[in-house]
Scaffold this motif. Sequence first.
Motif, short mmCIF file in Angstrom:
data_model
loop_
_atom_site.label_atom_id
_atom_site.label_comp_id
_atom_site.label_asym_id
_atom_site.label_seq_id
_atom_site.Cartn_x
_atom_site.Cartn_y
_atom_site.Cartn_z
N LEU B 2 0.84 -1.20 0.00
CA LEU B 2 0.00 0.00 0.00
C LEU B 2 0.88 1.25 0.00
O LEU B 2 0.63 2.20 -0.75
N TYR B 3 1.93 1.22 0.85
CA TYR B 3 2.82 2.37 0.94
C TYR B 3 3.56 2.57 -0.39
O TYR B 3 3.76 3.70 -0.83
N LYS B 5 2.53 1.68 -3.34
CA LYS B 5 1.58 2.20 -4.35
C LYS B 5 1.40 3.72 -4.15
O LYS B 5 1.46 4.48 -5.11
N LEU B 6 1.23 4.10 -2.90
CA LEU B 6 1.06 5.53 -2.61
C LEU B 6 2.30 6.31 -3.02
O LEU B 6 2.21 7.38 -3.63
N ARG B 9 2.62 6.64 -6.85
CA ARG B 9 1.68 7.61 -7.43
C ARG B 9 2.06 9.04 -7.02
O ARG B 9 1.89 9.97 -7.80
N ASN B 10 2.56 9.20 -5.81
CA ASN B 10 2.96 10.54 -5.38
C ASN B 10 4.15 11.05 -6.20
O ASN B 10 4.27 12.25 -6.44
N THR B 306 -4.20 7.22 10.09
CA THR B 306 -2.99 6.68 9.46
C THR B 306 -1.84 6.80 10.46
O THR B 306 -1.62 7.89 11.00
N ALA B 310 3.33 4.75 9.00
CA ALA B 310 2.86 4.60 7.62
C ALA B 310 3.23 5.84 6.79
O ALA B 310 3.66 5.73 5.64
#
Lengths: 240, 409
Positions: B2-3, B5-6, B9-10, B306, B310
């Motif tokens: 998840l991290y 992916k974030l 995209r960032n 969050t 994370a």
Amino acid sequence: MPTQNGNNMSVIRTEGLTKVYNPDQVPVHALNGVDLTIEKGEFTAIVGPSGSGKTTLLNIIGGLDEPTGGKAFIRGTDISTLSDRELINFRLNHIGFVFQSFNLIPVLTALENVSFIMQMQGRPAKECREKSIELLEEVGLKDKINKRPSELSGGQQQRVAVARALASKPDFVLADEPTANLDSVSTAELLDMMAELNEVEDMTFIFSTHDQRVIDRARRVITLVDGKIDSDEERTVDSG
Amino acid sequence: MLYLKLAWRNIWRNKRRTFITMLSIIVAVMLSSVMRTMNEGSYEQMIENTVGIFTGYVQIHQKGYWDDKTLENTLVSSDTLFQIIAQTPGITKAVPRIESYALVAGENQSRAAMVIGIDPEKERSLSDPQNRIVTGSYFEDLNERSVLLGTDLVQRLELQVGDSLVMIGQGFRGQSAAGLYEVKGTVRFPNPEMNKSLVMMPLGTAQFFLAAPDRLTGISLIIEDSDDAESVTKILSGYLSSEDYEVMDWKELMPELVQAIESDRGSGLIIIMILYVVVGFGILGTVLMMITERTYEFGVMISVGTSRFAIAMMLAFEVLLMAMAGSLVGIVASYPISYYFHINPIRLSDSGDMAQVIETFGMEPVLQFSLEPSLFYSQAIIIFVITLIFCLIPILKASRLNPVKAMRS
């Protein structure tokens, strides 16, 4: 965790809540001994002029800020005694948040934004996806699940934020001026949706607002003036 | 996941900022790699020009010769000695030499010169004079009465190929040495000092001239891997009597060269450190900007539950991905530059001050670039680590944000 006594636990209970900013320089008393109880299923608006302490109260009962004095219990847990890590975890599992604007993570789609909270809770990916779709369907955004926030209108973004707030199965949802940046149609749609969730799922909503349209829909209106409860009024509202 | 992916995209969220951050990493890796390859390439060339093609990486002498370089301290060439050398692992060839000094004269001019007697065949493996001949031709046998002169020396003596050269000196045990030899050719070495003073003779002729038959000042050894010089020296020292012989590697033979390299490397490191710091602060600036722009967003994320870990992980992945990509592109971009200057070294103008200083040290005024792979990846790793270190504070700062204050920003 310290808990309050009694079997009929309120969702939120505060005792003599005070908050003083700049205590050593020019003290600003944002809250002056607020005693408040909110029960499950309430649809409550906290109103008052700017600087009356609405947002401070919401921040403290949302575990985002610490009171200078007094106690805040959520489902019997005194949140002022929790550590930073425990508070973050508590917020994740017990409180849903809807802010004024820019609520969502810009790089995630609507579905991913809703799913994000459940993933943080460690729920299985399949369950996160299915539940997120279900929630987005509930807020009327089934056809927008793969859109990013920048591709959604302000009203749609707020609805995604509501879906996200519900995703963690919270005890209550705190909404800080959720309609401040919305037009009247979007405001009406958002309020209808929240009222329906309140009635059908018995979800507790607490708003801080200036917006008369929100106040008109609330079944309980708490007015703060200079950090104190000036009035606390329960009303019957025509849900139609 | 998840991290990651974030983070991914960032990275693409603000392409210009990502491009600037990555560009600063790429340029840093490029500059530091190219600078290091230039420095190390020059050192390699210095070593190669002096050690690799002249002294050899390891030498054997009669004990005491290196401290007192006289013909009285020469060793006797014997089959046994060459057999021991041949049996030592890591040695490929042994090149015998006899070296001394003499006064050399043409018709009008005379000069002091370094006389080296070489085995024409074996010397091909070390200084390879045949391939360095500018005019004339190479020796045909061990005893022919001819000499090869350095290109500058031949000009100073105002001689030409075919002319006669008079040599006067002192031979073994104080005997006088004198002879008349034909100038068979001229040779040019990368070391300018040699071109000014070198006289090469076939080994037998030199031994006869110096009245030292079968004697050698030293045996230079060609080894399989120049990095093994120290271990080969140790092994060979074990085989030979320490009372009769001394075995020395190039670092012992030329301590002044080692010191010159170390001192230059030291000043190069100071410059590169300054570069690292400048780059580090540049990266710190862009990362701080990235985090400041997203303070509100982090406030919302922390508010909704969050964890701070994370947030830190997500940012760490962003920086890691950019640093990794930047470092890799930096290596890919710097290699062709170093390769170009490896093939086409920068030749400093002969009249320039820097060239003259380099020549004073007996070096060729050429900036050669190295292609040693470790120079590239070590710089990429250093810049990568610096990026991570300089990003640590902003990342920790972002993860420790107070959500209420962050959302007021």
